[in-house]
Write an enzyme that holds these catalytic residues in place. Structure first.
Site, PDB file in Angstrom:
ATOM      1  CD  GLU A 182       6.917  -1.560   0.200  1.00  0.00           C
ATOM      2  OE1 GLU A 182       6.274  -1.745  -0.807  1.00  0.00           O
ATOM      3  OE2 GLU A 182       6.686  -0.837   1.311  1.00  0.00           O
TER       4      GLU A 182
ATOM      5  CE  LYS B 162       5.472   4.957  -4.312  1.00  0.00           C
ATOM      6  NZ  LYS B 162       5.015   3.667  -4.796  1.00  0.00           N
TER       7      LYS B 162
END
Length: 657
Positions: free
Chosen positions: A160, A105
């Site tokens: 990301e 993450k």
């Protein structure tokens, strides 16, 4: 209904929103991550118990508010946050009899990319989940993003944008104002991607890691997210690192990721699980906030209890004095930890932090030591009234959302880190191992007050070897570099003093004129210096003013006592560029400015002109591949385009320094 619980819920919403605004929009930190998570969980529990969710609750609103002047765009599909857990058993239950992809993450800025006809068409930030900002021009200068791909249909993917820890530290070191430094890589990445000027973005080394394919027409992915990710790799995208797991392998894979996190350069605040079976995941639908096909895992922080031994006050170049908690060493995530930054007085007051308190410490994201809780809360006391470096008077100032301590003495050594950074730089004394951050630490500890002190750091060997990032080997390497730097040339020393407008080329001309006689140089007048070709009134004035100070003379003489300067031939320098024409464009790295390069060329017999013509021999431009008008003209005329490094090699090749 319990009114006190409602009041507490309102209080928590205000506290968390204030902290969120400071963190996401102002790049400030007014509470620790641990404290934020604790309060968030308390709010969520109250909302579930009371059946009430306030409209401005952070459990509803996702991401930062769109405040910049970048164009706005509504997402076709809302970008939801993920439900999260710290319990591995919850992950095992989530996977059930399915296969899932487990990945990092990443802690950066989520971006949606759209490709059409094989080219990057659009890049939009996540924003508040409903509306994002269009950052297409900035995405084009990410380090690893493909601008063109083989697939010609419309492709939409999410990923990301991140900045690694090494780049984060390097960029922060270059920011002179300590208050303006970024608190973490996530804030730096957000500020870098949401720029109106993509030249700044390009310098920040932003990287993009794809984590989800949203749409790709007419491609058979065999109903598998794993196949999708492999296909994205084939198109040239870097994807987030992931492993395919089952219920039986979830726990061992969590342990694998946990063991690897300290080796990573990129920031991560946990793991993500998503079902490999695309149709199955989509059939589960979503809640108002969370998709049901994926789940986030946050590391269960390893917390240790210890005793606060002291607050170390560490001054910076802006006068800001940062509190650092020093505590009895504890083992955390496999390493021994004994200190943690507290950031500012507001956080100290929030924790009611006093020497002797029993505190709980942990590593945020398993990397950065933080104080989780103060168990005894004796209260903040003994805030220093004098700067620990210069003993100047201190004062407390309110800066945005936080209170901070400052040194008011304009002559504090800690405020002159830049001058020491120049002193050890490559074209000056060239001392490897003394980065700006390291210098700042040594100055704050009182190890360096004068230039000459750098050559006596061996006095503090024991203390330095115990500092974070240092050990015996690092210290030995540093001392070897310092010893090597003792043998140098006088022009390098003059340049290292940081006299305004005196670059290395000017320093060489002045030293040559005075035949390296330092006493004569210190007594030089404006008239003496004005007779040197290439030295004008501004340079002469700066030089004379510097040595008019008895304090500067003393420092210079003491520095010379530490150095070995071999005798040099000071006759007229060979005119190696005689009859040659140069054009200089773009920024320079080894000189103060382009005028300094011009002066050096002229001192070697060459000539510098403003435009590229058929008579130009060389165009100096560090960006040799740019499409600037001068580069285009040079290419048309067959004029060689050389970098500054190549130019210096030409000089060194003639036997000159």
């Amino acid at each position: 209904m319990d009114k006190s619980k409602q009041a507490r819920m309102q209080e928590l919403v205000e506290l968390l929103n204030k902290a969120g605004k400071a963190y996401y929009q102002d790049a400030e930190e007014i509470m620790s991550n641990y404290e934020y998570d604790r309060l968030y969980d308390e709010l969520l529990s109250l909302e579930q118990e009371l059946g009430i969710t306030l409209s401005n609750s952070p459990t509803v609103n996702v991401g930062y508010e769109v405040l910049s002047e970048l164009p706005k765009e509504r997402h076709e599909r809302p970008m939801l946050s993920l439900d999260k857990t710290k319990d591995v058993a919850d992950l095992e239950a989530f996977v059930g009899d399915q296969k899932a992809l487990m990945s990092w993450k990443l802690d950066g800025l989520t971006i949606v990319l759209t490709y059409r006809d094989g080219r990057l068409y659009k890049a939009v930030t996540r924003g508040n989940g409903e509306v994002g900002e269009v950052v297409t021009n900035n995405a084009k200068v990410f380090r690893n993003i493909p601008l063109q791909i083989a697939y010609k249909g419309e492709l939409i993917l999410r990923g990301e944008a991140v900045i690694g820890y090494r780049d984060f530290e390097k960029i922060n070191e270059e920011i002179a104002d300590a208050d303006a430094r970024y608190k973490n890589p996530r804030n730096l990445c957000s500020g870098s991607v949401r720029q109106l000027n993509n030249e700044i973005t390009a310098r920040r080394n932003v990287r993009f890691y794809a984590f989800s394919l949203v749409q790709a027409e007419n491609v058979d992915f065999q109903n598998s997210r794993d196949v999708q990710m492999q296909w994205l790799k084939d198109q040239g995208f870097e994807t987030v690192e992931y492993h395919v797991v089952t219920k039986d392998t979830v726990r061992s894979q969590v342990e694998w990721f946990a063991a690897k996190i300290e080796q990573n350069d990129f920031p991560s605040d946990g793991l993500v699980l998503i079902y490999d079976d695309i149709a199955y995941g989509q059939s589960l639908g979503r809640t108002s906030k969370f998709p049901r096909d994926s789940y986030a895992f946050k590391w269960a922080d390893e917390i240790r209890e210890t005793t606060l031994l002291e607050i170390e006050w560490s001054p910076s170049r802006t006068g800001l004095i940062n509190p650092v908690a020093i505590f009895e060493p504890v083992e955390l995530e496999g390493t021994t930890v004994s200190r943690a930054s507290v950031h500012n007085l507001s956080i100290m007051e929030e924790l009611e932090l006093g020497v002797g308190d029993r505190i709980q410490v942990y590593k945020a994201n398993m990397i950065i030591p933080q104080i989780a809780e103060n168990l005894t809360r004796s209260g903040v006391k003994d805030i220093p009234q004098q700067c620990p470096v210069c003993q100047g008077k201190t004062e407390i100032r309110q800066v945005s959302n936080a209170k901070a301590l400052y040194c008011t003495n304009p002559d504090c050594q800690a405020k002159h880190v830049k001058s020491f950074t120049l002193f050890v730089s490559r074209d000056a004394l060239n001392i490897e191992g003394l980065s700006e951050a390291t210098l700042e630490k040594f100055i704050a500890m009182g190890y360096i007050k004068e230039y000459a002190d750098i050559f006596h750091l061996d006095r503090y060997e024991e203390s330095i070897c115990q500092m974070e990032g240092f050990g015996e080997k690092s210290f030995r390497n540093l001392m070897e570099s310092i010893e090597k730097a003792r043998t140098t040339t006088l022009p390098r020393v003059i340049y290292a003093l940081g006299i305004v407008n005196i670059g290395l080329a000017n320093a060489k001309m002045i030293c040559r004129e005075f035949q390296n006689d330092t006493d004569a140089m210190m007594e030089a007048t404006m008239e003496d210096l004005g007779q040197i070709q290439g030295v004008g009134d501004v340079i002469a004035g700066a030089f004379v003013d510097y040595f008019a100070s008895e304090e500067n003379r003393r420092r210079f003489r003491e520095l010379l006592q530490e150095l070995r300067i071999p005798r040099e031939e000071t006759g007229k320098q060979a005119q190696i560029f005689e009859g040659m024409n140069f054009v200089i464009t773009g920024s320079v790295e080894h000189f103060a400015n382009r005028s300094e390069v011009k002066e050096l060329i002229e001192s070697l017999g060459g000539k510098v002109t403003g435009s590229v013509t058929s008579k130009t021999n060389y165009l100096i431009n560090n960006d040799v591949t740019s499409t600037s008008s001068k580069n285009k003209k040079a290419n048309e005329l067959g004029v060689p385009i050389i970098s500054e490094e190549t130019f210096l090699e030409m000089i060194r090749g003639e036997g000159k320094e």
